[in-house]
Enzyme design. Structure first.
Site, mmCIF file in Angstrom:
data_model
loop_
_atom_site.group_PDB
_atom_site.id
_atom_site.type_symbol
_atom_site.label_atom_id
_atom_site.label_comp_id
_atom_site.label_asym_id
_atom_site.label_seq_id
_atom_site.Cartn_x
_atom_site.Cartn_y
_atom_site.Cartn_z
ATOM 1 N N LYS A 216 0.860 -1.186 0.000
ATOM 2 C CA LYS A 216 0.000 0.000 0.000
ATOM 3 C C LYS A 216 0.891 1.230 0.000
ATOM 4 O O LYS A 216 1.631 1.483 0.959
ATOM 5 C CB LYS A 216 -0.878 -0.044 1.269
ATOM 6 C CG LYS A 216 -1.756 1.149 1.510
ATOM 7 C CD LYS A 216 -2.684 1.506 0.381
ATOM 8 C CE LYS A 216 -3.549 0.393 -0.112
ATOM 9 N NZ LYS A 216 -4.463 0.737 -1.200
ATOM 10 N N ASN B 62 -2.976 4.513 -4.456
ATOM 11 C CA ASN B 62 -4.327 5.078 -4.330
ATOM 12 C C ASN B 62 -4.417 6.494 -4.903
ATOM 13 O O ASN B 62 -4.912 7.428 -4.246
ATOM 14 C CB ASN B 62 -4.821 5.072 -2.872
ATOM 15 C CG ASN B 62 -5.317 3.698 -2.432
ATOM 16 O OD1 ASN B 62 -4.794 3.125 -1.474
ATOM 17 N ND2 ASN B 62 -6.306 3.140 -3.127
ATOM 18 N N HIS C 251 -10.156 -6.863 -5.029
ATOM 19 C CA HIS C 251 -9.902 -5.796 -4.059
ATOM 20 C C HIS C 251 -10.406 -6.193 -2.678
ATOM 21 O O HIS C 251 -11.283 -7.040 -2.536
ATOM 22 C CB HIS C 251 -10.643 -4.538 -4.550
ATOM 23 C CG HIS C 251 -10.758 -3.447 -3.547
ATOM 24 N ND1 HIS C 251 -11.888 -3.252 -2.772
ATOM 25 C CD2 HIS C 251 -9.885 -2.478 -3.187
ATOM 26 C CE1 HIS C 251 -11.700 -2.200 -1.992
ATOM 27 N NE2 HIS C 251 -10.494 -1.713 -2.229
HETATM 28 O O1 GKR Z 1 -7.384 -0.153 3.883
HETATM 29 O O2 GKR Z 1 -6.432 1.795 3.689
HETATM 30 C C1 GKR Z 1 -6.911 0.759 3.206
HETATM 31 C C2 GKR Z 1 -6.909 0.606 1.698
HETATM 32 O O3 GKR Z 1 -6.266 1.703 1.124
HETATM 33 C C3 GKR Z 1 -8.320 0.471 1.160
HETATM 34 O O4 GKR Z 1 -9.120 1.519 1.628
HETATM 35 C C4 GKR Z 1 -8.384 0.454 -0.349
HETATM 36 O O5 GKR Z 1 -9.713 0.505 -0.736
HETATM 37 O O6 GKR Z 1 -7.317 -1.707 -0.267
HETATM 38 C C5 GKR Z 1 -7.882 -0.762 -1.023
HETATM 39 C C6 GKR Z 1 -7.231 -0.554 -2.361
HETATM 40 O O7 GKR Z 1 -6.737 -1.511 -2.901
HETATM 41 O O8 GKR Z 1 -7.261 0.552 -2.883
HETATM 42 MG MG MG Z 2 -6.281 -0.453 -4.721
#
Ligand code: GKR
Ligand code: MG
Length: 427
Positions: free
Chosen positions: A197, A228, A325
């Site tokens: 992430k 993201n 996802h």
């Molecule tokens: O859990 O912070 C998180 C992720 O960033 C999530 O909100 C995303 O929706 O896992 C997700 C993604 O693949 O973008």
């Molecule tokens: Mg994503």
């Protein structure tokens, strides 16, 4: 068979202080449990997103659900369409929008499929056409994070913890710390691919993390990074040049279908999304523009399991790859994700899951267990899991005590960094 009762219960479970471009995870993650009870005394369950708007949408359709035959899902979908009040629409700062209707119907559909499976004595994957695999591979989901494991512990750590339990609460805000986190997660669960992430630290540190992961795990472990949409088009191009040859796919570095399409023209790493294409309505433009090569489906917002099978066929028709996802979730969602993945031949990537980050559970028997990075497809009737009513009550009370009514990572981030704002692009 007739549905005679319908229950919607908001829950909260401990979630570690994980970082993403949106900010920081709160000490509790919110979910909603849906139950449909039949006149022959069976109960079907599902798990979906949390928060008061999601719950309001689900409660608003109660009278349209009770009294219906759970087998008649097409008619139920048709009836609900236009009747969900849309309070849970999430307009995001990027262009994809999560809509109330597919989420609401999807949650009810999964509970009905669980009910049907229980009535027939068959697993849910058999209702989707049967399984093409007996085990579903998942990917390690690595997060930069602050110290702590969430829940009532908040930012505190348990000094007696060891192995993954210790790594789960350790601070990880550098490339080296992320590699340690990855090693602990892979040792504990056996994952064979890694997702980072991103969108948290400056891109150079995140790209350094990818390089260190490659050095530590070797070329046979596929790597992904997901900023993201925190990077601009130019930043995404620049770092793609460094990431060339290292990534299985490059997930949502930049915001929007047009930017993703422009990026696709300039780099050769496959692009993936769960942000710029999040509904059937997004598909025509995504395909026309050539925004991505891979879509990360998610039955929680694509309209349920049957709709996700349809998405898979569309992806196959148009030569798109399909991955899955995830958000913070418990075992009912994980079981539904596993049945779905088992029934889709072209879901060829290891699925995302946040599951290792959660320690609480809501199903009888506790946490589901990964074997060599994969989950055996449950063989029992329906989803193959049973709701633990004591845990449901406990997690519901925890929800009431948490004082949270929607996910707000920006507000949470501001508690440790006053004035912090979620910006697209950040870099
Ligand atoms: O859990 O912070 C998180 C992720 O960033 C999530 O909100 C995303 O929706 O896992 C997700 C993604 O693949 O973008
Ligand atoms: Mg994503």
């Amino acid at each position: 068979m007739k549905i005679v009762d319908y229950r919607v219960t908001p829950i909260a479970f401990g979630d570690p202080p994980l970082r993403a471009a949106f900010g920081l995870h709160a000490p509790y993650a919110l979910r909603t449990i849906v139950e449909v009870v039949s006149d022959d005394g069976l109960t079907g369950v599902s798990e979906t997103h949390g928060g008061s708007a999601v719950v309001a949408d689900l409660l608003a359709v109660r009278d349209l659900v009770v009294g219906r035959d759970p087998f008649q899902l097409a008619a139920l979908e048709h009836t609900l369409y236009g009747s969900v009040p849309q309070t849970g629409n999430v307009a995001t700062p990027w262009e994809g929008k999560l809509h109330s209707f597919p989420r609401t119907f999807g949650a009810i559909e999964v509970a009905c499929l669980d009910l049907i499976g229980k009535a027939l004595g068959r697993p849910v994957c058999d209702l989707l056409g049967g399984r093409v695999r007996d085990r579903v591979p998942f990917s390690a989901y690595l997060f930069y994070k602050h110290a702590g494991a969430g829940g009532e512990w908040g930012f505190e750590c348990d000094p007696a913890a060891h192995g993954w339990a210790a790594a789960r609460q350790a601070e990880a805000l550098s490339a080296e710390a992320l590699v340690e986190q990855a090693q602990a997660m892979v040792t504990a669960f056996g994952f064979k691919s890694l997702k980072l992430k991103g969108g948290v630290l400056p891109p150079e540190e995140e790209v350094r993390t990818v390089r260190l992961l490659r050095a530590a795990f070797g070329p046979d472990v596929p790597l992904r990074i997901d900023p993201n949409a925190a990077w601009s088009l130019e930043t995404s191009v620049r770092w793609a040049n460094e990431l060339e040859g290292l990534l299985e796919y490059y997930e949502d570095p930049v915001a929007g279908k047009e930017n993703m399409a422009a990026l696709a023209q300039r780099i050769s790493i496959p692009l993936a999304t769960n942000m710029c294409c999040v509904s059937f309505a997004d598909l025509p433009a995504t395909i026309r523009l050539g925004s991505v090569q891979i879509i990360l489906g998610d039955h929680h917002f694509w309209g349920g399991l049957r709709a996700s099978v349809e998405l898979a066929r569309i992806c196959r028709t148009w030569g798109l790859g399909l991955s899955m996802h995830s958000n913070s979730h418990l075992g009912i969602s994980l079981s539904a994700m596993t049945h779905l993945a088992a029934a889709i031949p072209n879901l060829t990537y290891a699925c995302d899951t946040h599951y290792p980050w959660q320690s609480e559970e809501i199903i009888v028997g506790g946490k589901l267990e990964f074997v060599d990075g994969a989950l055996p497809v449950p063989t029992g009737p329906g989803l193959g899991v049973e709701l633990d009513r004591t845990a449901l009550q406990h997690l519901h009370e925890q929800h009431l005590r948490s004082g949270l009514d929607y996910r707000d990572d920006e507000r949470e981030m501001q508690k440790i960094e006053p004035g912090w704002r979620y910006r697209v692009p950040q870099w």
